[in-house]
Design a protein around this motif. Structure first.
Motif, short mmCIF file in Angstrom:
data_model
loop_
_atom_site.label_atom_id
_atom_site.label_comp_id
_atom_site.label_asym_id
_atom_site.label_seq_id
_atom_site.Cartn_x
_atom_site.Cartn_y
_atom_site.Cartn_z
N SER A 30 0.85 -1.19 0.00
CA SER A 30 0.00 0.00 0.00
C SER A 30 0.88 1.24 0.00
O SER A 30 1.76 1.39 0.86
CB SER A 30 -0.92 0.01 1.23
OG SER A 30 -1.69 1.19 1.28
N GLY A 42 -4.62 -1.05 6.82
CA GLY A 42 -5.04 0.14 6.09
C GLY A 42 -6.27 -0.10 5.23
O GLY A 42 -6.99 -1.09 5.36
N ASP A 43 -6.50 0.85 4.34
CA ASP A 43 -7.64 0.82 3.43
C ASP A 43 -7.37 -0.16 2.30
O ASP A 43 -6.38 -0.03 1.57
CB ASP A 43 -7.86 2.24 2.88
CG ASP A 43 -9.10 2.35 2.01
OD1 ASP A 43 -9.73 1.32 1.71
OD2 ASP A 43 -9.42 3.49 1.63
N ALA A 45 -8.72 -0.37 -0.45
CA ALA A 45 -8.79 0.27 -1.76
C ALA A 45 -7.42 0.73 -2.25
O ALA A 45 -7.23 0.97 -3.44
CB ALA A 45 -9.75 1.46 -1.72
N THR A 46 -6.46 0.83 -1.33
CA THR A 46 -5.10 1.25 -1.72
C THR A 46 -4.15 0.06 -1.86
O THR A 46 -2.97 0.25 -2.16
CB THR A 46 -4.51 2.18 -0.65
OG1 THR A 46 -4.25 1.44 0.56
CG2 THR A 46 -5.47 3.33 -0.34
N TYR A 153 -12.83 -4.19 -7.31
CA TYR A 153 -11.52 -4.67 -6.85
C TYR A 153 -10.93 -5.66 -7.84
O TYR A 153 -9.72 -5.64 -8.12
CB TYR A 153 -11.63 -5.30 -5.46
CG TYR A 153 -11.86 -4.30 -4.36
CD1 TYR A 153 -10.80 -3.87 -3.56
CD2 TYR A 153 -13.12 -3.77 -4.11
CE1 TYR A 153 -10.99 -2.95 -2.54
CE2 TYR A 153 -13.33 -2.85 -3.10
CZ TYR A 153 -12.26 -2.44 -2.32
OH TYR A 153 -12.46 -1.51 -1.32
N ALA A 293 -8.41 -3.21 7.89
CA ALA A 293 -9.64 -2.47 8.08
C ALA A 293 -10.45 -2.55 6.81
O ALA A 293 -9.93 -2.59 5.71
CB ALA A 293 -9.34 -1.01 8.40
N THR A 294 -11.76 -2.56 6.94
CA THR A 294 -12.64 -2.64 5.78
C THR A 294 -13.42 -1.35 5.69
O THR A 294 -14.62 -1.31 5.95
CB THR A 294 -13.58 -3.85 5.90
OG1 THR A 294 -14.29 -3.73 7.14
CG2 THR A 294 -12.80 -5.13 5.89
N SER A 295 -12.74 -0.28 5.28
CA SER A 295 -13.37 1.02 5.26
C SER A 295 -14.31 1.19 4.08
O SER A 295 -15.20 2.01 4.11
CB SER A 295 -12.30 2.12 5.22
OG SER A 295 -11.51 1.98 4.06
N ALA A 296 -14.09 0.41 3.01
CA ALA A 296 -14.98 0.54 1.86
C ALA A 296 -16.34 0.00 2.22
O ALA A 296 -16.46 -0.94 2.97
CB ALA A 296 -14.41 -0.22 0.66
#
Length: 394
Positions: A30, A42-43, A45-46, A153, A293-296
């Motif tokens: 990431s 982290g996120d 998505a990155t 994804y 973490a699953t921020s999406a």
């Protein structure tokens, strides 16, 4: 005295209570920084992923040889999904003892079951070749079906084309996928998440038939969906009893026996590195902390794998060539069968009156729930729910 044949795996097996099995972590990258899978918080998505280096495997093999191992079985996720198997093969050339590399052709619980089969064979006195064959046989007996909230994804990781992704977003398609010959392939598509989860359940029941199976529901950031699905499968399948399938692992919960997010405590093994729900041990003996973490949003609109004739049509991945791993797909549907539209809402599926002798109850088994980690999350996103069935092997 430990067996002379030892077993190694990678972090995508998500074994939570196998202290005698060293785990070499797959890398999550990431913003230019590489993390062991269990260290990434982290996120998603990155995030992208990368194979472990051959040197990580070689260090692990050398340590086991120093402990007295005369042979090693190294069991890993599908070579079509990762270069991890190739790293293990490169390391095996320089290992001080023979190493048998097993490409499981699957990921997640399917890898974990193959690992445990090799461990059991080694404990029973099997040779290196016999233990490796036990792992391959067990992996071949697994079937995995899964649902994702979005194909973004998979598109970002190069496993589906941009045009197909945009088309799916416009139609609000909910894709169902499976592992086919070591690759992720589109199986069916439905209109709503409720119908998708209901159909996922039906697919598992159809695949199992009347055969006794072990079933595991895997998820990332979707505990309620996973536990509901596990409860229904416990009723509908002939699940292997604990003494046949093996007890639930630490960090796993049997359907109906624990609240989501509250796995039963497991005491650490004396002198061993425990694997807990919040971390898995790496090959150097260090414990990896909590999962990513699953921020999406897990409820975001899904994408379709292609511009096809109908949103409800069944896709046969083998006939259509819609293998999503390793290349963008043309997305043209093959086969004309209609998707059997399950009733909306998973809560209406698979429920029967108590006391009528459900298959799962009769067989004495229960469907377990496991949360997966960042490697799967980086490729399919949060909100994924998967069912892995493992048939009995001779």
């Amino acid at each position: 005295m430990p067996p002379s044949v030892r077993v190694v795996t990678d972090s995508t097996a998500y074994l939570t209570d196998a202290p005698d099995v060293p785990v070499v972590p797959v890398q999550v990258i990431s913003r230019g920084v590489a993390y062991d899978e269990g260290d990434f918080t982290g996120d998603l998505a990155t995030a992208t992923t990368s194979r472990p280096s051959p040197s990580r495997f070689l260090s692990c093999y050398e340590a086991l040889a120093a402990e007295g191992a005369t042979g090693i079985v190294s069991v890993h996720l599908s070579a079509d999904l990762s270069g991890t198997v190739e790293s293990a093969r490169l390391a095996a050339r320089d290992a001080p003892v023979p190493v048998g590399i097993v490409d499981s052709r699957t990921i997640g619980a399917g890898v974990g079951h193959a690992v445990l089969a090799a461990v059991q064979a080694a404990a029973d006195g099997a040779t290196l070749a016999e233990a490796a064959e036990a792992a391959r046989r067990q992996a071949a007996a697994t079937r995995t079906f899964f649902y994702v909230d979005t194909l973004d994804y998979l598109r970002r990781s190069g496993r589906i084309g941009t045009a197909a992704s945009l088309f799916g977003s416009a139609l609000m398609i909910k894709p169902l996928l499976h592992i086919a010959d070591g690759r992720i392939a589109l199986l069916e598509k439905v209109r709503t998440s409720g119908r998708a989860l209901a159909r996922l359940e039906d697919l598992a029941v159809e695949a199992a038939g009347e055969e006794p199976v072990e079933a595991v529901v895997q998820h990332l950031g979707a505990p309620e969906r996973a536990h509901t699905l596990a409860a229904h499968l416990t009723k509908r399948l002939r699940l292997l009893a604990p003494d046949t399938a093996g007890p639930p692992q630490a960090g796993e919960t049997a359907a109906g026996t624990a609240q989501p997010g509250e796995p039963p405590a497991s005491p650490p093994h004396e002198g061993k590195t425990p694997r807990t729900p919040g971390g898995r041990a790496s090959s150097d003996g260090t414990t990896q902390p909590r999962k990513a973490a699953t921020s999406a949003s897990s409820g975001q609109a899904s994408d379709s794998a292609a511009a096809t004739s109908k949103a409800g049509e069944v896709r046969d991945a083998a006939q259509a060539g819609e293998v999503l791993a390793g290349a963008a797909q043309s997305g043209e549907a093959a086969g004309t069968g209609q998707t059997r539209e399950a009733v909306a809402g998973i809560g209406q599926v698979g429920e029967a009156a108590a006391g009528t002798g459900q298959p799962g109850e009769a067989a004495g088994g229960e469907c377990r729930v496991v949360e997966v980690g960042a490697v799967i999350g980086a490729h399919v996103g949060p909100g994924v729910v998967a069912i892995t069935l493992t048939l009995q092997t001779p």
